[in-house]
Design an enzyme around this catalytic site. Structure first.
Site, mmCIF file in Angstrom:
data_model
loop_
_atom_site.group_PDB
_atom_site.id
_atom_site.type_symbol
_atom_site.label_atom_id
_atom_site.label_comp_id
_atom_site.label_asym_id
_atom_site.label_seq_id
_atom_site.Cartn_x
_atom_site.Cartn_y
_atom_site.Cartn_z
ATOM 1 N N SER A 251 9.411 7.673 -1.690
ATOM 2 C CA SER A 251 7.963 7.558 -1.775
ATOM 3 C C SER A 251 7.652 6.560 -2.892
ATOM 4 O O SER A 251 8.559 6.069 -3.561
ATOM 5 C CB SER A 251 7.359 8.910 -2.132
ATOM 6 O OG SER A 251 7.779 9.271 -3.433
ATOM 7 N N LYS A 252 6.375 6.314 -3.106
ATOM 8 C CA LYS A 252 5.981 5.378 -4.170
ATOM 9 C C LYS A 252 6.543 5.813 -5.519
ATOM 10 O O LYS A 252 6.969 5.002 -6.330
ATOM 11 C CB LYS A 252 4.464 5.304 -4.257
ATOM 12 C CG LYS A 252 3.934 4.311 -3.260
ATOM 13 C CD LYS A 252 2.564 3.835 -3.667
ATOM 14 C CE LYS A 252 2.054 2.895 -2.588
ATOM 15 N NZ LYS A 252 0.664 3.006 -2.324
#
Ligand code: GLU
Length: 470
Positions: free
Chosen positions: A239-240
């Site tokens: 994910s980010k």
């Protein structure tokens, strides 16, 4: 058919070139280069509402930066619509597809039930429209085989068997006549002469559907290689938070393209235990059989480590040019401890040989160079400030100022003899002399080597900084 290998990267331009996409592009590029083949780019922009020109530009800029340029102009999927429709019509004519009419109450009911159950809705009709009333809008559906199974002979995953009753009759053409991804990807890969499809394993189920379409059309299958997705260091999906940024953002974070490229190459592929793999070696060594079956884990520390190697190896003029570009791009988000727009690059370059030993990114390089460009009074870290607080330390600095002022030149050897002699004369351990000196010159307790600091500042500036605290 020629036996030349042709690969492709087929991004949907709905966002930047994220790290997973960049790795897919790299593997396709490396495979084509390794085998003397061709690497093509196809922009899958059939979803007009979500595709943007900014995303297309960002993807191409990211690929260019990483050195992954395609061998031909990009193919825009949206421009190939007429051909997709032609193939769908062929499937209709050969009895491999049918018109499915809507609206259909039964279909709506099935959808609502699936939604309520929290599962993906499946088209319940098999090989014929649910409604017999053949009027109004329709979609064109593929007659997906009901019996048996579809086997994907995958270069990475081995044979993957999917039961045909798991696959419903998918839509080939929407009611507005536009093709779906599933149809377009098969037609385009075929027409572009793609011999190897290398992509994320989130496309495995799609692949079974695509194989069925290839077979219905009597087309040869390409070789498939589905690479496990990238996970974060904690094993969760990337994910980010884990660093799932765009390639351009890595540039803004001060990574070198060859550093990121090397790191990405090792993310799911390996050549023995080699950590540092140059582009030339990648081209020499890359093959599908060394792609790992287990998901790779994204580890920013490893990326830093690899990037640090390329910073040390980089030519000084090139690093200076990169730094200038990075500063003027205005894209850095890092808060610097000094004004990087005031850097004198000639002085920076003289200091580069020892500065680059201490930096893993261009941002760190700018930070380790900060002592060169700060103005008086030097901003002090607490630990540095403490080391010059007491009277003995100030006395040492006073003595040092006189000693250093008396030197005819400010070269490493002269400085070494001078400082060592000074410590001996005062019966002090060398650290007792170097510590306060380092503090007044750099404001930090961990700067580059003290002689390098002295030479890079020069006699005048050194004396100015010492005298400023006396
Ligand atoms: N456009 C698809 C995606 O971005 C990739 C399609 C493919 O590689 O076959 O996920």
């Amino acid at each position: 058919m020629s036996d030349k290998i042709v690969t492709r990267f087929a991004p949907s331009p709905t966002g930047f070139l994220h790290i997973g996409g960049a790795r897919t592009a790299l593997f396709n590029w490396a495979y084509a280069r390794a085998k003397g083949g061709k690497f093509l780019l196809r922009i899958e922009d059939t979803d007009r509402a979500r595709s943007t020109t900014e995303a297309i530009d960002a993807i191409m800029a990211g690929m260019k930066w990483l050195g992954l340029e395609a061998d031909e102009a990009p193919v825009y999927q949206s421009k190939r619509q007429a051909r997709h429709v032609e193939v769908a019509t062929k499937l209709l004519q050969s009895g491999h597809a049918y018109r499915s009419y809507a609206p259909d109450q039964e279909l709506e009911k099935v959808r609502a039930e699936a939604r309520a159950a929290g599962v993906a809705p499946r088209y319940p009709g098999r090989h014929e429209p649910l409604t017999m009333a053949k009027r109004g809008e329709y979609v064109v559906r593929f007659k997906s085989p009901i019996e048996g199974e579809t086997v994907i002979h995958d270069e990475v995953q081995g044979d993957v068997v999917i039961k045909n009753d798991q696959l419903d009759d998918l839509v080939l053409l929407r009611s507005d006549g536009t093709p779906t991804y599933m149809l377009a990807v098969v037609v385009d890969d075929h027409d572009m002469g793609i011999t190897h499809v290398i992509r994320g394993d989130d496309h495995l189920t799609n692949c079974a559907r695509q194989i069925q379409i290839y077979k219905a059309l009597g087309w040869d299958l390409p070789v498939f290689a589905h690479i496990p997705l990238i996970h974060g260091a904690d094993g969760a999906k990337l994910s980010k938070r884990h660093g799932a940024l765009g390639a351009e953002q890595y540039k803004a974070l001060g990574y070198l393209p060859e550093g990121l490229q090397n790191y990405l190459a090792r993310l799911g592929w390996s050549h023995g235990d080699e950590e540092i793999i140059t582009t030339e070696q990648l081209i020499e060594w890359f093959d599908l059989d060394a792609i790992n079956k287990a998901p790779a884990r994204f580890d920013i520390q490893k990326l830093d480590h690899v990037n640090g190697h390329y910073i040390r190896e980089a030519d000084d003029d090139r690093l200076i040019a990169d730094l200038k570009e990075l500063i003027s791009s205005g894209e850095m988000t890092h808060e610097f401890s000094y004004d990087v727009r005031k850097i004198e690059f000639d002085r920076f370059k003289d200091a580069l040989p020892f500065l680059k030993e201490r930096a893993k990114t261009l941002i760190e390089l700018l930070e380790v160079a900060s002592y060169l460009f700060v103005s008086l009074p030097i901003p002090m870290e607490d630990k540095a400030a403490k080391s010059i607080k007491d009277a003995p330390a100030l006395d040492i600095l006073k003595g040092l100022a006189d000693e250093l002022a008396s030197l005819p030149s400010f070269e490493k050897e002269t400085l070494e003899t001078s400082l060592k002699g000074f410590a001996e004369k005062r019966e002090l351990k060398f650290g007792k002399v170097a510590q306060p000196l380092r503090a007044v010159l750099t404001g930090t307790p961990n700067s580059p080597g003290i002689y390098d600091v002295l030479v890079s500042l020069g006699q005048e500036e050194t004396l100015r900084r010492i005298r400023d605290v006396l």
